[in-house]
Design an enzyme around this catalytic site. Structure first.
Site, PDB file in Angstrom:
ATOM      1  N   ASP A 175      -1.060  -7.096  -6.090  1.00 58.53           N
ATOM      2  CA  ASP A 175      -2.289  -7.268  -5.308  1.00 58.53           C
ATOM      3  C   ASP A 175      -1.946  -8.271  -4.213  1.00 58.53           C
ATOM      4  O   ASP A 175      -1.741  -9.459  -4.480  1.00 58.53           O
ATOM      5  CB  ASP A 175      -3.406  -7.802  -6.225  1.00 58.53           C
ATOM      6  CG  ASP A 175      -4.682  -8.078  -5.445  1.00 58.53           C
ATOM      7  OD1 ASP A 175      -4.659  -8.012  -4.198  1.00 58.53           O
ATOM      8  OD2 ASP A 175      -5.705  -8.362  -6.098  1.00 58.53           O
ATOM      9  N   LYS A 216      -7.840  -6.594  12.033  1.00 57.34           N
ATOM     10  CA  LYS A 216      -6.690  -5.914  12.631  1.00 57.34           C
ATOM     11  C   LYS A 216      -6.316  -6.557  13.970  1.00 57.34           C
ATOM     12  O   LYS A 216      -5.137  -6.618  14.328  1.00 57.34           O
ATOM     13  CB  LYS A 216      -6.992  -4.424  12.816  1.00 57.34           C
ATOM     14  CG  LYS A 216      -7.187  -3.661  11.499  1.00 57.34           C
ATOM     15  CD  LYS A 216      -5.946  -3.660  10.640  1.00 57.34           C
ATOM     16  CE  LYS A 216      -6.023  -2.651   9.499  1.00 57.34           C
ATOM     17  NZ  LYS A 216      -4.799  -2.633   8.673  1.00 57.34           N
ATOM     18  N   TYR A 276     -13.478  -5.143  10.045  1.00 54.16           N
ATOM     19  CA  TYR A 276     -12.145  -4.517   9.925  1.00 54.16           C
ATOM     20  C   TYR A 276     -11.382  -4.687  11.242  1.00 54.16           C
ATOM     21  O   TYR A 276     -10.217  -5.105  11.253  1.00 54.16           O
ATOM     22  CB  TYR A 276     -12.352  -3.043   9.581  1.00 54.16           C
ATOM     23  CG  TYR A 276     -11.127  -2.165   9.596  1.00 54.16           C
ATOM     24  CD1 TYR A 276     -10.284  -2.099   8.490  1.00 54.16           C
ATOM     25  CD2 TYR A 276     -10.830  -1.357  10.695  1.00 54.16           C
ATOM     26  CE1 TYR A 276      -9.169  -1.258   8.486  1.00 54.16           C
ATOM     27  CE2 TYR A 276      -9.731  -0.518  10.702  1.00 54.16           C
ATOM     28  CZ  TYR A 276      -8.899  -0.473   9.598  1.00 54.16           C
ATOM     29  OH  TYR A 276      -7.801   0.356   9.601  1.00 54.16           O
ATOM     30  N   ALA A 277     -12.049  -4.386  12.375  1.00 51.45           N
ATOM     31  CA  ALA A 277     -11.387  -4.504  13.688  1.00 51.45           C
ATOM     32  C   ALA A 277     -11.009  -5.952  13.965  1.00 51.45           C
ATOM     33  O   ALA A 277      -9.950  -6.225  14.545  1.00 51.45           O
ATOM     34  CB  ALA A 277     -12.297  -3.962  14.784  1.00 51.45           C
ATOM     35  N   ALA A 278     -11.858  -6.893  13.535  1.00 51.97           N
ATOM     36  CA  ALA A 278     -11.542  -8.318  13.729  1.00 51.97           C
ATOM     37  C   ALA A 278     -10.263  -8.676  12.959  1.00 51.97           C
ATOM     38  O   ALA A 278      -9.393  -9.393  13.471  1.00 51.97           O
ATOM     39  CB  ALA A 278     -12.704  -9.185  13.250  1.00 51.97           C
ATOM     40  N   ASN A 295       1.257  -2.541   5.243  1.00 54.98           N
ATOM     41  CA  ASN A 295       0.487  -1.309   5.449  1.00 54.98           C
ATOM     42  C   ASN A 295      -0.793  -1.269   4.611  1.00 54.98           C
ATOM     43  O   ASN A 295      -1.733  -0.553   4.968  1.00 54.98           O
ATOM     44  CB  ASN A 295       1.408  -0.128   5.113  1.00 54.98           C
ATOM     45  CG  ASN A 295       0.649   1.156   4.889  1.00 54.98           C
ATOM     46  OD1 ASN A 295       0.208   1.799   5.840  1.00 54.98           O
ATOM     47  ND2 ASN A 295       0.456   1.532   3.629  1.00 54.98           N
ATOM     48  N   GLY A 309       0.847  -1.199   0.000  1.00 53.19           N
ATOM     49  CA  GLY A 309       0.000   0.000   0.000  1.00 53.19           C
ATOM     50  C   GLY A 309       0.877   1.242   0.000  1.00 53.19           C
ATOM     51  O   GLY A 309       0.490   2.297   0.501  1.00 53.19           O
ATOM     52  N   GLY A 310       2.068   1.097  -0.595  1.00 54.58           N
ATOM     53  CA  GLY A 310       3.087   2.143  -0.511  1.00 54.58           C
ATOM     54  C   GLY A 310       2.731   3.416  -1.254  1.00 54.58           C
ATOM     55  O   GLY A 310       3.369   4.454  -1.040  1.00 54.58           O
ATOM     56  N   SER A 350      -4.594  -1.014  13.844  1.00 50.13           N
ATOM     57  CA  SER A 350      -5.470   0.141  14.075  1.00 50.13           C
ATOM     58  C   SER A 350      -5.824   0.164  15.552  1.00 50.13           C
ATOM     59  O   SER A 350      -5.898  -0.898  16.184  1.00 50.13           O
ATOM     60  CB  SER A 350      -6.754  -0.030  13.253  1.00 50.13           C
ATOM     61  OG  SER A 350      -7.720   0.910  13.669  1.00 50.13           O
TER      62      SER A 350
END
Ligand SMILES: NC(=O)c1ccc[n+]([C@@H]2O[C@H](COP(=O)([O-])OP(=O)(O)OC[C@H]3O[C@@H](n4cnc5c(N)ncnc54)[C@H](O)[C@@H]3O)[C@@H](O)[C@H]2O)c1
Length: 255
Positions: A63, A159, A155-157, A90, A13-14, A142
């Site tokens: 990807d 991370k 998303y939290a799961a 990232n 994700g640079g 996060s």
């Protein structure tokens, strides 16, 4: 910072907000940076900028959800820049909705990008680090992983999974002198955050609410994250592994 000169570092994700600030900072510290992104146009533009400023950068279309593509991309970096010393996982993606309003296609996309992608990257890069008995990995999670965040359940799961995966790998690979640490951004001013707020009924109000919740009174800027990431990759952090650092203006004060 010590020991980053000529180190080969991949940043996934640079080409994005935090990713591009990280690539620029690492290049300033003398590292050779491989910019992994699906957005190859932005990655190439960034590589060109860095190279014009006497840095060393290589843009690679990758990807991270595709294991074969990841393996080939890592081989390309080894062939063009040399053995990989550092990896920053990232790349990420988010949507902001109550869990009961999400659908399984959205869960799949979140899990593929935020969880499976980083598994692919570790799998491709760790073998060489083990052989060389050296390496440093920084995983971008996060604050949502540490304290939860309404509207970001899956998303939290992912991370949270990244966080416990990192601690486990830090234990497995400490005997190979490989350091693995986690940085947790809070709300940071990037396209990802803009996507989250734009999905809300009142985007400006949500942005203000994020800012109000941060003790230091402002949103994070990508450069705030880049300096901590560079620190963890550097020799200044050579005795630190398995740790989680929130870089979020005091949003999360976790023991
Ligand atoms: N911005 C925030 O408020 C915030 C908060 C907490 C955590 N984070 C985390 O920080 C990291 C960076 O986020 P950002 O805010 O810079 O986002 P961003 O949207 O600016 O950048 C994300 C980058 O990842 C790339 N990407 C997406 N899917 C990919 C894939 N499958 N393969 C390769 N590249 C892919 C995109 O092309 C983009 O360049 C993410 O892991 C994110 O979850 C961000």
């Amino acid at each position: 910072m010590k020991g980053l000169k000529d180190k080969v570092v991949i940043v996934t994700g640079g080409a994005g907000g935090i990713g591009s600030a990280t690539c620029r900072r690492l290049a300033e510290e003398g590292a050779k940076v491989a910019i992994f992104d699906m957005n190859i146009v932005a990655a190439e533009q960034l590589a060109q900028d860095i190279n014009q400023q006497n840095g060393q950068a290589l843009a690679v279309r990758c990807d991270i959800t595709d294991r074969n593509v990841v393996e080939q991309a890592v081989q390309q970096v080894e062939a063009e820049l040399g053995p990989i010393d550092g990896l920053v996982n990232n790349a990420g993606w988010d949507i902001f909705k109550p869990f009961v309003k999400t659908n399984p296609q959205e869960w799949d996309k979140l899990i593929q990008i935020n969880l499976v992608g980083m598994l692919n990257m570790h799998f491709a890069v760790l073998k060489g680090m083990v052989e060389r008995n050296s390496g440093s990995i920084v995983n971008i999670a996060s604050d949502a992983a540490r304290v939860g965040s309404s509207g970001e359940a899956v998303y939290a799961a992912c991370k949270g999974g990244l966080l416990s995966f990192s601690k486990t790998l830090a234990r497995e690979h400490s005997r190979h002198n490989i350091k693995i640490n986690v940085i947790c951004p809070g709300p940071t001013d990037t396209a990802l955050l803009a996507g989250v707020t734009e999905g809300a009924s009142n985007p400006e109000k949500l942005r203000e609410a994020f800012t109000r919740a941060i003790p230091l009174g402002r949103l994070g800027q990508p450069e705030d994250l880049a300096s901590s990431i560079a620190f963890f990759l550097s020799e200044d952090a050579s005795f630190i592994t398995g740790q989680v650092l929130s870089v979020s203006g005091g949003l999360t004060m976790s023991g």
